[in-house]
Design a protein around this motif. Structure first.
Motif, mmCIF file in Angstrom:
data_model
loop_
_atom_site.group_PDB
_atom_site.id
_atom_site.type_symbol
_atom_site.label_atom_id
_atom_site.label_comp_id
_atom_site.label_asym_id
_atom_site.label_seq_id
_atom_site.Cartn_x
_atom_site.Cartn_y
_atom_site.Cartn_z
ATOM 1 N N ARG A 1 -0.021 -24.944 37.077
ATOM 2 C CA ARG A 1 -1.462 -24.674 37.000
ATOM 3 C C ARG A 1 -1.791 -23.324 37.644
ATOM 4 N NH1 ARG A 1 -4.455 -29.845 39.299
ATOM 5 N NH2 ARG A 1 -6.296 -28.719 38.539
ATOM 6 N N ALA B 1 -0.882 -20.820 35.128
ATOM 7 C CA ALA B 1 -1.845 -20.813 34.028
ATOM 8 C C ALA B 1 -3.065 -19.965 34.365
ATOM 9 C CB ALA B 1 -2.265 -22.256 33.710
ATOM 10 N N CYS C 1 3.537 -24.821 31.896
ATOM 11 C CA CYS C 1 2.553 -23.743 32.049
ATOM 12 C C CYS C 1 1.659 -23.631 30.814
ATOM 13 C CB CYS C 1 3.261 -22.410 32.302
ATOM 14 S SG CYS C 1 4.124 -22.307 33.876
ATOM 15 N N GLU C 2 2.266 -23.726 29.633
ATOM 16 C CA GLU C 2 1.490 -23.648 28.390
ATOM 17 C C GLU C 2 0.487 -24.794 28.308
ATOM 18 O OE1 GLU C 2 4.514 -23.670 25.464
ATOM 19 O OE2 GLU C 2 5.106 -21.582 25.781
ATOM 20 N N THR C 3 0.936 -25.989 28.686
ATOM 21 C CA THR C 3 0.043 -27.150 28.671
ATOM 22 C C THR C 3 -1.092 -26.975 29.664
ATOM 23 O OG1 THR C 3 1.861 -28.613 28.025
ATOM 24 C CG2 THR C 3 -0.088 -29.640 28.988
ATOM 25 N N ALA C 4 -0.777 -26.490 30.868
ATOM 26 C CA ALA C 4 -1.798 -26.291 31.896
ATOM 27 C C ALA C 4 -2.810 -25.241 31.460
ATOM 28 C CB ALA C 4 -1.137 -25.874 33.206
ATOM 29 N N GLU C 5 -2.341 -24.185 30.812
ATOM 30 C CA GLU C 5 -3.249 -23.136 30.336
ATOM 31 C C GLU C 5 -4.179 -23.688 29.260
ATOM 32 O OE1 GLU C 5 -2.957 -18.502 28.782
ATOM 33 O OE2 GLU C 5 -1.312 -19.892 28.405
ATOM 34 N N TYR D 1 -8.894 -17.234 23.252
ATOM 35 C CA TYR D 1 -7.673 -17.969 23.556
ATOM 36 C C TYR D 1 -7.279 -18.849 22.370
ATOM 37 C CZ TYR D 1 -4.513 -21.438 25.452
ATOM 38 O OH TYR D 1 -3.427 -22.262 25.638
ATOM 39 N N SER E 1 2.370 -17.375 22.797
ATOM 40 C CA SER E 1 2.217 -18.003 24.107
ATOM 41 C C SER E 1 2.281 -16.965 25.216
ATOM 42 C CB SER E 1 3.325 -19.036 24.324
ATOM 43 O OG SER E 1 3.388 -19.419 25.678
ATOM 44 N N SER E 2 1.483 -17.152 26.254
ATOM 45 C CA SER E 2 1.524 -16.261 27.416
ATOM 46 C C SER E 2 2.880 -16.301 28.099
ATOM 47 C CB SER E 2 0.458 -16.679 28.436
ATOM 48 O OG SER E 2 -0.831 -16.611 27.882
#
Length: 402
Positions: A107, A110, A143-147, A167, A173-174
């Motif tokens: 998180r 993110a 991280c992708e899920t949290a973002e 976004y 993906s970041s």
């Protein structure tokens, strides 16, 4: 706390985690322990609660309890900061402490990904967990899920409607590549910790890698160990990047070739002495070695502070050394040994002057004096060093749409 910082190399601190555990000699004089102890008694109950239970008094003085407080309410603070800032992450803890769950670290990452206008400076002594997590596809998925969750949550403060819309239209993906706005570093205090932590840092996915040699309590050679007969038996390539051959590629004619590549290197070196009660002195030659090696390889170098001990003696108004100045006459050897006045025995037995007359030169000895941190200042050989790594190009929301 997310206040403007007095730390020379950053603009602001952001501490969503509070509490830690000592892991090496560099932790012995940890300023964060003293800060946490003061803030547990803060008149603002919200501040006191954030630090509650993190420190206690032992027979050896104040220390961490090992309790780590996760402050989820602080996670979104950077979303409100519209002016680009250099942000030191977790000045009161270590982001990779084993009591911080992977999901919470994700998180934090993110939020960093959602605020490319800021530059985030992360330091850790937990090099093993840092390397494992940041090289893990599973962690990148977290991280992708949290973002995505932060953007999808309409109650997330600080994100404008435009930013949410942009976004949603991104096609990448970041976390496919390391975050360009993250400066990832390790704290090293002597050669032993440098040998442990710097290789792990160079093996970790990161856009910018750096070290903080503060408090510097022993010499560090970033080029590699010196051979007793001269030269270096083994080069580290920490400042230049190790040369080698990359993965094989096939040309249009079917010929297989391996391109010549340069491996990862350190992008920034920060060094400084220790301050506070019981501070250990730093030998000027330790700092000069780091400065000169960085200059030779064109790696940015910052000298943060002398701390409590300085080679400059305190002077009175007439420019004379203050009589009875605290620490006057303390001599520091290059191996870190401190010789007090009247106890200048050389390591091999004779007194210092006798050893010099006999031609011994096993250690560089210098006088250091106890000073206030502000009086000791930040000048090394008559000048300050305030270099930073070159800024990486940061993307904007408008540049990443389809």
């Amino acid at each position: 706390m997310s206040a403007r910082s007095a730390i020379e190399w950053t603009d602001k601190t952001w501490s969503p985690v509070i509490g830690c555990t000592k892991v090496s000699p560099g932790c012995d004089g940890c300023y964060a322990i003293r800060t946490a102890n003061v803030r547990t008694q803060h008149p603002n109950p919200k501040v006191a609660a954030a630090f509650a239970g993190t420190v206690h008094r032992t027979e050896h003085g104040l220390d961490w309890t090992g309790q780590v407080n996760l402050l989820a309410e602080r996670l979104t603070e950077p979303l409100h900061w519209r002016t680009p800032l250099k942000v030191f992450v977790n000045s009161q803890s270590d982001l990779f402490h084993d009591q911080v769950p992977d999901e919470f670290i994700a998180r934090v990452f993110a939020v960093m990904a959602l605020t490319p206008r800021h530059t985030y400076q992360v330091l850790t002594k937990r090099h093993g967990r840092m390397r494992t997590l940041l090289n893990s596809p599973h962690f990148r998925a977290l991280c992708e899920t949290a973002e995505a969750d932060l953007v999808a949550d309409e109650t997330t403060p600080g994100l404008s409607r435009y930013e949410r819309e942009q976004y949603q239209t991104r096609w990448w993906s970041s976390f496919t590549e390391p975050l360009a706005n993250l400066w990832l570093g390790v704290s090293v205090e002597d050669q032993k910790t440098a040998d442990l932590r710097i290789p792990a840092l160079l093996e970790t996915r990161a856009a910018v890698r750096w070290i903080s040699a503060e408090p510097l309590i022993g010499p560090i050679d970033l080029f590699g160990p010196l051979h007793p007969l001269g030269g270096r038996r083994k080069l580290t390539y920490w400042l230049t990047g190790r040369p080698g051959f990359g993965e094989p590629v096939k040309t249009a004619t079917g010929l297989e070739m391996r391109p010549f590549v340069i491996g990862p290197r350190l992008d920034w070196v920060v060094a400084g002495g220790e301050s506070g009660p019981g501070a250990r002195p730093v030998h000027p030659d330790w700092l000069r070695t780091l400065r000169d090696q960085c200059a030779h390889t064109r790696v940015p170098f910052q000298f943060k502070q002398w701390g409590r001990w300085s080679p400059d003696a305190p002077l009175d108004r007439e420019g004379r050394v203050v009589r009875g100045a605290r620490g006057l006459g303390v001599t520091l050897a290059n191996d870190g040994t401190v010789y007090a006045p009247g106890d200048l025995a050389y390591p091999d037995g004779p007194r210092y002057s006798e050893a010099i007359r006999a031609g011994h030169a096993k250690a560089s000895l210098t006088q250091v004096y106890s000073r206030r941190k502000e009086a000791a200042g930040r000048e090394l050989d008559g000048r300050t060093h305030d270099e930073y790594p070159a800024p990486r190009p940061a993307w904007s929301w408008a540049e990443v749409v389809r």
